[in-house]
Write an enzyme that holds these catalytic residues in place. Structure first.
Site, PDB file in Angstrom:
ATOM      1  N   HIS A  57      90.494  23.250 115.616  1.00  0.00           N
ATOM      2  CA  HIS A  57      91.316  24.136 116.448  1.00  0.00           C
ATOM      3  C   HIS A  57      92.160  23.363 117.466  1.00  0.00           C
ATOM      4  O   HIS A  57      91.707  23.154 118.604  1.00  0.00           O
ATOM      5  CB  HIS A  57      90.409  25.104 117.209  1.00  0.00           C
ATOM      6  N   CYS A  79      91.982  27.104 110.861  1.00  0.00           N
ATOM      7  CA  CYS A  79      90.673  27.673 110.540  1.00  0.00           C
ATOM      8  C   CYS A  79      90.815  28.843 109.570  1.00  0.00           C
ATOM      9  O   CYS A  79      91.176  28.644 108.412  1.00  0.00           O
ATOM     10  CB  CYS A  79      89.955  28.056 111.840  1.00  0.00           C
ATOM     11  N   GLU A 105      94.602  24.475 119.150  1.00  0.00           N
ATOM     12  CA  GLU A 105      94.951  25.349 120.277  1.00  0.00           C
ATOM     13  C   GLU A 105      93.812  25.442 121.294  1.00  0.00           C
ATOM     14  O   GLU A 105      94.024  25.880 122.419  1.00  0.00           O
ATOM     15  CB  GLU A 105      95.358  26.739 119.755  1.00  0.00           C
TER      16      GLU A 105
END
Lengths: 234, 94
Positions: free
Chosen positions: A205, A88, A207
């Site tokens: 994302h 990002c 994560e």
């Protein structure tokens, strides 16, 4: 000494702790937060630039972070083939630092999109997609106002020709249709890599898709690719 | 004697051919107000920078360097230096 993954913390980063939790937890590799004022990455085997709003997105997203003290060490790390992942805002920083080509524009519809999307893996042959295969469809969240990937015609042609488009927004069946391209990126591009294939940037994302409690942990297919690099450098 | 101060105005705009969602949004906002004469709108930034330099030419080259390296992202933006004027003591402290 093998210190594992360095997650860079810029002023305004907000995905740094999520990245640390994902790597240190489910991925299971040594991970440390590294302050943007540090100047060395000695001993680290991978570097992650996390999501967030570094320097308040002032001027342009990622524009000021590019000059942070740690960036010279990241440039050096990347130039010697070290695996670097930009998530990002981290992707935006990598384009501003010219570690990845192109730029990101404001989303076509001017809206901040916070939602789960599907991306198709276009190349399993990068430092960050070794645990995935071409054609895999992964589900993960996006949260950005500026993720509309842009590069000039020649650069896009080069990326496509060299198989450096790593991820594309797609429908659940893996078809990169116009409807899935919520931010207006050229050719549905969600992530790319450099010519050395060690530097990867993407808007979604991984994560935040690393714990079954929060949804399908498809992000691990990206993050776990790092195992092949950890512990191999002395 | 210290060098004079030059006030430099720099305009940064999206490159021709690069989409400008902000410009499009402003255009549709104007249309909603009934103002339909604007056929093209590009939204960018205007920077006003005071630069210490020996002469206007040096101030211009410093401003161009700043623009190329930071103020504009030349992948998606273009810049132009609009004006350079010497600031008098009174002008510097209005």
């Amino acid at each position: 000494m093998n210190r594992g993954v360095a997650v860079i913390s810029f002023p305004g980063s907000n995905g740094d702790q999520d990245a640390v939790d994902a790597f240190a937890g489910p991925v299971g590799v040594p991970t440390r937060l590294v302050d943007y004022r540090e100047t060395s990455l000695e001993g680290f085997e991978a570097v992650v630039l996390p999501g967030g709003f570094s320097y308040g997105d002032y001027l342009r997203t990622g524009a000021i972070a590019r000059f942070a003290p740690i960036m010279s060490a990241i440039q050096e790390f990347a130039s010697t083939g070290g695996p670097v992942l930009g998530i990002c805002n981290g992707f935006q920083v990598l384009t501003e630092a010219h570690l990845l080509p192109g730029a990101v524009l404001r989303n076509r519809d001017l809206r901040f999109h916070s939602q789960w999307v599907h991306i198709r893996v276009e190349s399993g042959e990068t430092a960050w997609t070794g645990a995935a295969s071409d054609g895999d469809v992964l589900s993960m969240p996006v949260a950005h106002g500026e993720g509309n990937y842009y590069a000039n015609r020649e650069t896009v042609a080069e990326l496509e020709h060299e198989g450096r488009v790593v991820f594309r927004y797609a429908n659940s069946g893996g078809r990169p249709d116009e409807r899935s391209n919520f931010n207006g990126s050229i050719n549905n591009i969600a992530g790319i890599c450099n010519s050395g294939r060690n530097v990867v940037g993407l808007m979604p994302h991984p994560e935040r898709a690393a714990d079954p409690l929060l949804g399908p942990p498809d992000g691990l297919r990206i993050l776990e690719s790092i195992h092949q690099f950890i512990g191999t450098v002395v | 004697m210290s060098q004079p101060v030059w006030r430099v105005d720099i305009v940064v705009l999206p490159k021709d051919g690069v989409s400008d969602p902000q410009g499009e949004a402003v255009k549709s906002g104007l249309a909603l107000m009934g103002i339909t004469e604007a056929s093209r709108i590009r939204v960018g930034r205007h920077l006003e920078i005071d630069i210490q330099a020996a002469d206007a030419e040096s101030a211009r080259s410093i401003a161009a360097d700043m623009s190329e390296r930071l103020l504009a992202n030349l992948v998606i933006e273009q810049f132009r230096i609009e004006s350079i004027r010497e600031m008098t003591a009174a002008g510097a402290h209005p």
